[in-house]
Design a protein around this motif. Structure first.
Motif, PDB file in Angstrom:
ATOM      1  N   LEU A  21      47.628  55.069  44.077  1.00  7.76           N
ATOM      2  CA  LEU A  21      47.418  53.674  44.485  1.00  7.76           C
ATOM      3  C   LEU A  21      47.026  53.539  45.961  1.00  7.76           C
ATOM      4  N   LEU A  24      43.341  54.627  46.154  1.00  7.92           N
ATOM      5  CA  LEU A  24      42.358  53.759  45.513  1.00  7.92           C
ATOM      6  C   LEU A  24      42.291  52.364  46.130  1.00  7.92           C
ATOM      7  N   SER A  25      43.426  51.824  46.517  1.00  2.32           N
ATOM      8  CA  SER A  25      43.461  50.452  47.026  1.00  2.32           C
ATOM      9  C   SER A  25      44.522  50.315  48.104  1.00  2.32           C
ATOM     10  N   PRO A  26      44.223  50.749  49.327  1.00  5.38           N
ATOM     11  CA  PRO A  26      45.240  50.684  50.385  1.00  5.38           C
ATOM     12  C   PRO A  26      45.697  49.259  50.705  1.00  5.38           C
ATOM     13  N   ARG A  27      44.813  48.293  50.590  1.00 10.24           N
ATOM     14  CA  ARG A  27      45.193  46.910  50.901  1.00 10.24           C
ATOM     15  C   ARG A  27      46.237  46.403  49.908  1.00 10.24           C
ATOM     16  N   ARG A  28      46.004  46.640  48.615  1.00 11.86           N
ATOM     17  CA  ARG A  28      46.979  46.188  47.605  1.00 11.86           C
ATOM     18  C   ARG A  28      48.289  46.951  47.730  1.00 11.86           C
ATOM     19  N   TRP A  29      48.214  48.227  48.084  1.00 14.24           N
ATOM     20  CA  TRP A  29      49.413  49.034  48.272  1.00 14.24           C
ATOM     21  C   TRP A  29      50.241  48.464  49.425  1.00 14.24           C
ATOM     22  N   ARG A  30      49.578  48.129  50.520  1.00 16.23           N
ATOM     23  CA  ARG A  30      50.263  47.551  51.682  1.00 16.23           C
ATOM     24  C   ARG A  30      50.909  46.218  51.319  1.00 16.23           C
ATOM     25  N   GLN A  31      50.196  45.395  50.539  1.00 17.68           N
ATOM     26  CA  GLN A  31      50.753  44.114  50.091  1.00 17.68           C
ATOM     27  C   GLN A  31      51.971  44.331  49.195  1.00 17.68           C
TER      28      GLN A  31
END
Length: 63
Positions: A21, A24-31
């Motif tokens: 995760l 693939l999607s660091p922004r969603r992971w951070r959120q």
């Protein structure tokens, strides 16, 4: 195979799966991490318990 033969493989797979995760999607992971940080301990513990029970169930099915 012994426990000590399988353990490093299992730990390596955990790292691979946990890394998908953020890769693939660091922004969603951070959120997601920010959302989890706001959760009560009770909810996090319940999620952890559910994850462990699901993992044990999968191990039972595989073996």
């Amino acid at each position: 195979m012994t426990f000590w033969d399988v353990l490093p493989v299992a730990v390596a797979l955990v790292f691979v799966i946990e890394g998908v995760l953020p890769f693939l999607s660091p922004r969603r992971w951070r959120q997601a991490i920010a959302t989890i940080a706001q959760m009560e301990d009770r909810h996090i513990r319940n999620f952890g318990l559910g994850s462990m029970l699901f993992g044990l169930f999968l191990l039972y099915l595989v073996n």
